[in-house]
Design a protein around this motif. Structure first.
Motif, PDB file in Angstrom:
ATOM      1  N   VAL A  35       0.821  -1.221   0.000  1.00  0.00           N
ATOM      2  CA  VAL A  35       0.000   0.000   0.000  1.00  0.00           C
ATOM      3  C   VAL A  35       0.856   1.272   0.000  1.00  0.00           C
ATOM      4  O   VAL A  35       1.880   1.350   0.675  1.00  0.00           O
ATOM      5  CB  VAL A  35      -1.000  -0.004   1.191  1.00  0.00           C
ATOM      6  N   ASP A  36       0.416   2.211  -0.793  1.00  0.00           N
ATOM      7  CA  ASP A  36       1.047   3.519  -0.863  1.00  0.00           C
ATOM      8  C   ASP A  36       0.535   4.328   0.340  1.00  0.00           C
ATOM      9  O   ASP A  36      -0.663   4.571   0.468  1.00  0.00           O
ATOM     10  CB  ASP A  36       0.623   4.164  -2.202  1.00  0.00           C
ATOM     11  N   LEU A  37       1.449   4.702   1.230  1.00  0.00           N
ATOM     12  CA  LEU A  37       1.000   5.334   2.471  1.00  0.00           C
ATOM     13  C   LEU A  37       0.371   6.699   2.254  1.00  0.00           C
ATOM     14  O   LEU A  37      -0.458   7.142   3.051  1.00  0.00           O
ATOM     15  CB  LEU A  37       2.144   5.395   3.487  1.00  0.00           C
ATOM     16  N   SER A  38       0.718   7.361   1.161  1.00  0.00           N
ATOM     17  CA  SER A  38       0.045   8.639   0.890  1.00  0.00           C
ATOM     18  C   SER A  38      -1.409   8.379   0.484  1.00  0.00           C
ATOM     19  O   SER A  38      -2.299   9.184   0.773  1.00  0.00           O
ATOM     20  CB  SER A  38       0.799   9.448  -0.161  1.00  0.00           C
ATOM     21  N   GLU A  94      -5.899   8.637  14.960  1.00  0.00           N
ATOM     22  CA  GLU A  94      -5.191   8.031  13.823  1.00  0.00           C
ATOM     23  C   GLU A  94      -4.621   9.123  12.907  1.00  0.00           C
ATOM     24  O   GLU A  94      -3.514   8.999  12.400  1.00  0.00           O
ATOM     25  CB  GLU A  94      -6.182   7.129  13.076  1.00  0.00           C
ATOM     26  N   ALA A  95      -5.390  10.183  12.716  1.00  0.00           N
ATOM     27  CA  ALA A  95      -4.941  11.291  11.869  1.00  0.00           C
ATOM     28  C   ALA A  95      -3.676  11.918  12.443  1.00  0.00           C
ATOM     29  O   ALA A  95      -2.750  12.280  11.710  1.00  0.00           O
ATOM     30  CB  ALA A  95      -6.048  12.329  11.731  1.00  0.00           C
ATOM     31  N   GLU A  96      -3.642  12.021  13.765  1.00  0.00           N
ATOM     32  CA  GLU A  96      -2.465  12.575  14.419  1.00  0.00           C
ATOM     33  C   GLU A  96      -1.252  11.680  14.192  1.00  0.00           C
ATOM     34  O   GLU A  96      -0.168  12.149  13.839  1.00  0.00           O
ATOM     35  CB  GLU A  96      -2.741  12.707  15.915  1.00  0.00           C
ATOM     36  N   LYS A  97      -1.494  10.378  14.346  1.00  0.00           N
ATOM     37  CA  LYS A  97      -0.435   9.377  14.140  1.00  0.00           C
ATOM     38  C   LYS A  97       0.159   9.461  12.727  1.00  0.00           C
ATOM     39  O   LYS A  97       1.354   9.282  12.540  1.00  0.00           O
ATOM     40  CB  LYS A  97      -1.036   7.991  14.410  1.00  0.00           C
ATOM     41  N   TRP A  98      -0.691   9.756  11.748  1.00  0.00           N
ATOM     42  CA  TRP A  98      -0.250   9.794  10.352  1.00  0.00           C
ATOM     43  C   TRP A  98      -0.002  11.216   9.844  1.00  0.00           C
ATOM     44  O   TRP A  98       0.168  11.431   8.645  1.00  0.00           O
ATOM     45  CB  TRP A  98      -1.282   9.103   9.452  1.00  0.00           C
ATOM     46  N   SER A  99      -0.013  12.178  10.765  1.00  0.00           N
ATOM     47  CA  SER A  99       0.165  13.593  10.408  1.00  0.00           C
ATOM     48  C   SER A  99      -0.790  14.063   9.320  1.00  0.00           C
ATOM     49  O   SER A  99      -0.386  14.742   8.369  1.00  0.00           O
ATOM     50  CB  SER A  99       1.606  13.878   9.949  1.00  0.00           C
ATOM     51  N   VAL A 100      -2.047  13.671   9.471  1.00  0.00           N
ATOM     52  CA  VAL A 100      -3.082  14.172   8.564  1.00  0.00           C
ATOM     53  C   VAL A 100      -3.823  15.282   9.303  1.00  0.00           C
ATOM     54  O   VAL A 100      -4.336  15.062  10.403  1.00  0.00           O
ATOM     55  CB  VAL A 100      -4.077  13.049   8.163  1.00  0.00           C
ATOM     56  N   ASN A 101      -3.845  16.448   8.715  1.00  0.00           N
ATOM     57  CA  ASN A 101      -4.546  17.572   9.333  1.00  0.00           C
ATOM     58  C   ASN A 101      -6.008  17.574   8.893  1.00  0.00           C
ATOM     59  O   ASN A 101      -6.337  18.009   7.783  1.00  0.00           O
ATOM     60  CB  ASN A 101      -3.838  18.874   8.960  1.00  0.00           C
ATOM     61  N   LEU A 102      -6.881  17.078   9.773  1.00  0.00           N
ATOM     62  CA  LEU A 102      -8.295  16.898   9.399  1.00  0.00           C
ATOM     63  C   LEU A 102      -8.996  18.219   9.083  1.00  0.00           C
ATOM     64  O   LEU A 102      -9.924  18.265   8.281  1.00  0.00           O
ATOM     65  CB  LEU A 102      -9.048  16.147  10.501  1.00  0.00           C
ATOM     66  N   ALA A 103      -8.516  19.290   9.703  1.00  0.00           N
ATOM     67  CA  ALA A 103      -9.126  20.606   9.464  1.00  0.00           C
ATOM     68  C   ALA A 103      -8.893  21.077   8.028  1.00  0.00           C
ATOM     69  O   ALA A 103      -9.659  21.881   7.501  1.00  0.00           O
ATOM     70  CB  ALA A 103      -8.584  21.623  10.453  1.00  0.00           C
ATOM     71  N   GLU A 104      -7.844  20.550   7.415  1.00  0.00           N
ATOM     72  CA  GLU A 104      -7.500  20.996   6.061  1.00  0.00           C
ATOM     73  C   GLU A 104      -8.084  20.119   4.953  1.00  0.00           C
ATOM     74  O   GLU A 104      -7.968  20.449   3.778  1.00  0.00           O
ATOM     75  CB  GLU A 104      -5.969  21.004   5.889  1.00  0.00           C
TER      76      GLU A 104
END
Ligand code: HMH
Length: 220
Positions: A35-38, A94-104
């Motif tokens: 799987v492509d992590l992006s 999970e978003a924090e763990k993967w550095s995904v900014n949910l607000a954006e």
């Protein structure tokens, strides 16, 4: 009896579509460990938005249940709705763990299309049988897709196992089976017209789920 197997008959009749939704290259790549992590990050952000809309959808299913059914299904639907509170917290963690900014995160086309479909269930004209069938198949696609990622022989990256277990666990499977029993009971009592609408909704969900996985895995 024979009537109890409506949903199983649909799954057999639409086997190809069902497999395209539940053995999609994106989820298969999780199982393969390629799987492509992006792409995973993209899925995570988009699914968080989807689940927020799913809360409103489930509220409309619950409302139809209270209005149109004898009420014996209410506890299962209410339990599902309640568990979404925990699910939203899980997404944030999970978003924090993967550095995904949910607000954006802004919804991509396939997600917007799916959310619009969910929103249409707030119309009182849409019957309980169509709504409960839709609810069942939405959950089942995730259950089947992610259970495959933790089945024997998987090479799922350890950091993705939590995600796969969320929907791939035996408990989630049991929950989907309870929804299936409710759907089959309602379908056995439904008019031919209502049953046809429910089958159309079933197919529409499969289509939307395939589009959702495509959106997640595309590199654009
Ligand atoms: C797109 N389908 C999609 N997201 C989910 N979280 C589920 C189904 C299962 O709840």
């Amino acid at each position: 009896g024979v009537e109890a197997a409506t949903t199983a008959a649909w799954m057999a009749r639409h086997r190809g579509m069902y497999e395209r939704a539940t053995r999609h290259p994106f989820t298969v790549s999780i199982r393969d460990g390629t799987v492509d992590l992006s792409a995973f990050r993209r899925w995570l952000g988009q699914d968080y938005m989807f689940v927020k809309e799913f809360v409103a959808f489930l509220a409309s299913v619950l409302l139809k249940c209270c209005r149109q059914s004898d009420g014996s299904d209410m506890e299962i639907i209410l339990g599902g709705l309640a568990s979404l509170s925990d699910e939203l917290s899980w997404f944030k963690k999970e978003a924090e763990k993967w550095s995904v900014n949910l607000a954006e995160v802004s919804p991509l086309k396939s997600n917007t299309e799916y959310c619009r479909f969910l929103q249409s269930f707030s119309e009182p004209e849409i019957s309980y049988v169509v709504a409960i069938t839709t609810f069942w198949i939405i959950e089942t696609v995730y259950q089947d897709s992610f259970a495959f990622c933790i089945e024997e022989g998987n090479k799922t990256p350890p950091e993705l196992l939590g995600t796969c277990q969320r929907w791939g666990s035996p408990e989630f499977k049991q929950y989907c089976q309870s929804l299936q029993r409710i759907a089959d009971r309602c379908l056995a009592e439904a008019s031919a017209d209502a049953a046809r609408s429910a089958e159309e909704a079933f197919l529409r969900v499969l289509e939307l789920e395939i589009g959702f996985w495509d959106m997640s895995s595309s590199r654009s």
